[in-house]
Design a protein around this motif. Structure first.
Motif, PDB file in Angstrom:
ATOM      1  N   VAL A 252       0.839  -1.201   0.000  1.00 31.53           N
ATOM      2  CA  VAL A 252       0.000   0.000   0.000  1.00 31.53           C
ATOM      3  C   VAL A 252       0.874   1.250   0.000  1.00 31.53           C
ATOM      4  O   VAL A 252       0.626   2.206  -0.748  1.00 31.53           O
ATOM      5  N   VAL A 253       1.919   1.254   0.833  1.00 27.77           N
ATOM      6  CA  VAL A 253       2.814   2.409   0.901  1.00 27.77           C
ATOM      7  C   VAL A 253       3.525   2.623  -0.434  1.00 27.77           C
ATOM      8  O   VAL A 253       3.535   3.738  -0.981  1.00 27.77           O
ATOM      9  N   GLY A 254       4.130   1.569  -0.973  1.00 25.65           N
ATOM     10  CA  GLY A 254       4.888   1.707  -2.210  1.00 25.65           C
ATOM     11  C   GLY A 254       4.027   2.107  -3.385  1.00 25.65           C
ATOM     12  O   GLY A 254       4.351   3.042  -4.129  1.00 25.65           O
ATOM     13  N   GLY A 313      15.947  12.062   7.190  1.00 28.01           N
ATOM     14  CA  GLY A 313      15.088  10.891   7.041  1.00 28.01           C
ATOM     15  C   GLY A 313      14.107  11.049   5.901  1.00 28.01           C
ATOM     16  O   GLY A 313      13.849  12.150   5.409  1.00 28.01           O
ATOM     17  N   ARG A 314      13.528   9.920   5.492  1.00 27.24           N
ATOM     18  CA  ARG A 314      12.632   9.906   4.322  1.00 27.24           C
ATOM     19  C   ARG A 314      11.275  10.539   4.636  1.00 27.24           C
ATOM     20  O   ARG A 314      10.731  11.334   3.865  1.00 27.24           O
ATOM     21  N   ARG A 315      10.719  10.200   5.774  1.00 21.26           N
ATOM     22  CA  ARG A 315       9.336  10.570   6.116  1.00 21.26           C
ATOM     23  C   ARG A 315       9.107  12.084   6.208  1.00 21.26           C
ATOM     24  O   ARG A 315       8.204  12.605   5.543  1.00 21.26           O
ATOM     25  N   ALA A 425      -4.246  15.408  -0.179  1.00 24.59           N
ATOM     26  CA  ALA A 425      -4.551  14.018   0.163  1.00 24.59           C
ATOM     27  C   ALA A 425      -3.264  13.196   0.313  1.00 24.59           C
ATOM     28  O   ALA A 425      -3.152  12.342   1.211  1.00 24.59           O
ATOM     29  N   ALA A 426      -2.279  13.457  -0.548  1.00 23.54           N
ATOM     30  CA  ALA A 426      -1.005  12.745  -0.473  1.00 23.54           C
ATOM     31  C   ALA A 426      -0.272  13.062   0.829  1.00 23.54           C
ATOM     32  O   ALA A 426       0.377  12.190   1.421  1.00 23.54           O
ATOM     33  N   THR A 427      -0.386  14.305   1.286  1.00 27.93           N
ATOM     34  CA  THR A 427       0.243  14.689   2.556  1.00 27.93           C
ATOM     35  C   THR A 427      -0.332  13.875   3.704  1.00 27.93           C
ATOM     36  O   THR A 427       0.406  13.352   4.554  1.00 27.93           O
ATOM     37  N   ARG A 432       0.149   9.359   7.737  1.00 30.36           N
ATOM     38  CA  ARG A 432      -0.460   8.190   8.370  1.00 30.36           C
ATOM     39  C   ARG A 432       0.293   6.884   8.103  1.00 30.36           C
ATOM     40  O   ARG A 432       0.319   6.001   8.964  1.00 30.36           O
ATOM     41  N   LEU A 433       0.930   6.748   6.920  1.00 29.11           N
ATOM     42  CA  LEU A 433       1.381   5.414   6.517  1.00 29.11           C
ATOM     43  C   LEU A 433       2.867   5.262   6.202  1.00 29.11           C
ATOM     44  O   LEU A 433       3.398   4.140   6.311  1.00 29.11           O
ATOM     45  N   VAL A 434       3.541   6.304   5.783  1.00 24.38           N
ATOM     46  CA  VAL A 434       4.926   6.136   5.314  1.00 24.38           C
ATOM     47  C   VAL A 434       5.869   5.929   6.497  1.00 24.38           C
ATOM     48  O   VAL A 434       5.894   6.738   7.430  1.00 24.38           O
ATOM     49  N   PRO A 435       6.675   4.848   6.481  1.00 23.94           N
ATOM     50  CA  PRO A 435       7.596   4.567   7.601  1.00 23.94           C
ATOM     51  C   PRO A 435       8.933   5.283   7.411  1.00 23.94           C
ATOM     52  O   PRO A 435       9.234   5.795   6.337  1.00 23.94           O
TER      53      PRO A 435
END
Length: 454
Positions: A252-254, A313-315, A425-427, A432-435
């Protein structure tokens, strides 16, 4: 394992990343070059708005198909082999497109180029991620994104140079040069140690690890890779990826991040910026030259991202990027509510585009290919990255095909505001989901994912 202090090993790692990232250069060049060429192709072939979308998006159909098959091929035959074949397809596609006698053959050439861009976009970051130490992985995988942005700028510059003679055939055909460079470079690089272990060649994998880490003891890392390979065998197929509850959140994340990166509207700027700027008061050559400036900001902010990705970091970077892109798109929509579409208004449109691209390069462009190369287990990494990349190109195709029609039907303001809402919406999705994955080995990331799913 962390980076070796052995100078020879560090040079080896840098060379691997630089050569593989030529695939990113081709990706960027062939993606961006159509924006300048389209101004002349439209006139020479008498293209309608729909046919403009077909010429642009035919590359994306090929990229979607190429990405779909490339992951499994990379798992089965190796990352290096797939990239060697990809270089040849790039060269053939460039020749067909540059020599096209009509729109139909041009669409065919662009489709063939897409068959190469799809594997390049999936396998280059995968190859680099599996070849470099964890503490340098973010920056070095992002060298692929840097080369994509450089390829885009080079395509803009080539478009500007050939604009006076309407030389769109030269613009498209010159992609054969980096294709030859990619083939020559990959011919002398090794396969990744993780893929070699996966295919049953541990001794060769150890040799590659020694070339990366120099005199360091690689036995522990080789054992870690072998253990991860054994854990992942039950999920060898793409069907296994879909059935494993531990992997679904990462799918889902990818896939979600890949889709949002495209439907947020970035390629309306990459593909159609000269056309948009023409309506904002710039001439033909002026609009292409202005886009070169936007492309340079893309490169600059990608360099900034490379310097910060393994620190911040990525997030946090991807969250900030989508938020900034939404504000920029909302402001760009305001341009078309102003009474005059020239002078300062045209410059305001250019600033909005530059801000949007700067935010994209700093976060989304920098993070997407790094993250999807990190979050999946070894046995299905190629297949899973291929799924995310296919989703990326499919979303790209939809945007490229529909953007001219949206502008024609709904108007520019409504179109750009739709993209602003998508960015919002992407934000939320990323919050909520990106690690966070910085600083951890690929095997540590895989193990943490499994523990979280228990």
């Amino acid at each position: 394992m962390r980076s070796s202090n052995d100078p020879a090993a560090r040079r080896s790692v840098g060379t691997v990343a630089a050569v593989a990232a030529i695939g990113g250069l081709l990706f960027g060049y062939d993606t961006g070059v159509i924006s300048g060429g389209l101004l002349f192709i439209r006139t020479e072939f008498g293209l309608s708005a729909l046919m403009e979308g077909v010429v642009v998006s035919s590359l994306l159909v090929g990229a979607t198909i190429g990405a779909l098959v490339s992951g499994r091929l990379a798992d089965r035959f190796g990352r290096r082999t797939v990239l060697l074949v990809t270089a040849g397809i790039f060269a053939v596609g460039a020749l067909i497109a540059g020599l096209a006698p009509d729109a139909t053959v041009l669409v065919l050439g662009r489709f063939v180029l897409g068959l190469a861009i799809g594997p390049a976009s999936a396998v280059v970051p995968l190859y680099i991620a599996e070849m470099v130490p964890a503490d340098r992985r973010g920056a070095l995988v992002n060298s692929n994104q840097l080369m994509i942005t450089i390829g885009i700028v080079v395509s803009y510059a080539v478009g500007f140079l050939f604009a006076p003679i309407e030389g769109w055939r030269w613009m498209l055909g010159l992609a054969i040069v980096p294709a030859v460079l990619l083939a020559a470079g990959m011919a002398v690089l090794p396969e990744t140690p993780r893929n070699l272990v996966s295919r049953g060649f541990p001794a060769r994998a150890e040799d590659v690890l020694r070339s990366i880490h120099g005199k360091a003891d690689v036995a522990a890392e080789l054992a870690e890779i072998a253990a991860a390979d054994e854990r992942d065998r039950q999920n060898r197929s793409a069907r296994g990826v879909l059935r494993d509850p531990a992997l679904r959140p990462m799918l889902v994340v990818g896939i979600g991040l890949a889709v949002f990166s495209q439907i947020a509207g970035v390629n309306t700027i990459i593909y159609f910026a000269p056309s948009v700027l023409e309506t904002s008061g710039f001439g033909t050559s002026g609009s292409i030259l202005a886009q070169v400036g936007v492309g340079l900001i893309n490169v600059l902010m990608t360099v900034v991202a490379m310097l910060l990705i393994d620190r911040l970091g990525r997030r946090p970077m991807v969250i900030a990027a989508f938020a900034g892109m939404g504000v920029s798109m909302a402001a760009l929509g305001l341009v078309y509510l102003m009474p005059s579409q020239s002078g300062l208004v045209g410059w305001f449109a250019l600033v909005c585009m530059a801000a949007y691209i700067g935010c994209f390069a700093f976060g989304v462009g920098a993070i997407l290919w790094v993250l999807i190369a990190e979050i999946y287990p070894l046995k299905v990494r190629g297949a899973a990255v291929g799924m995310a990349t296919m989703a990326h190109w499919l979303a790209n195709f939809v945007v490229a095909l529909t953007f001219p029609l949206l502008i024609e039907g709904a108007g520019a303001t409504a179109t750009f505001w739709i993209f602003a809402v998508v960015c919002a919406a992407a934000t939320v999705f990323c919050v909520r989901l990106v690690p966070e994955t910085k600083g951890r080995s690929l095997e540590e990331i895989s193990e943490a994912r499994e523990e979280a799913a228990r």
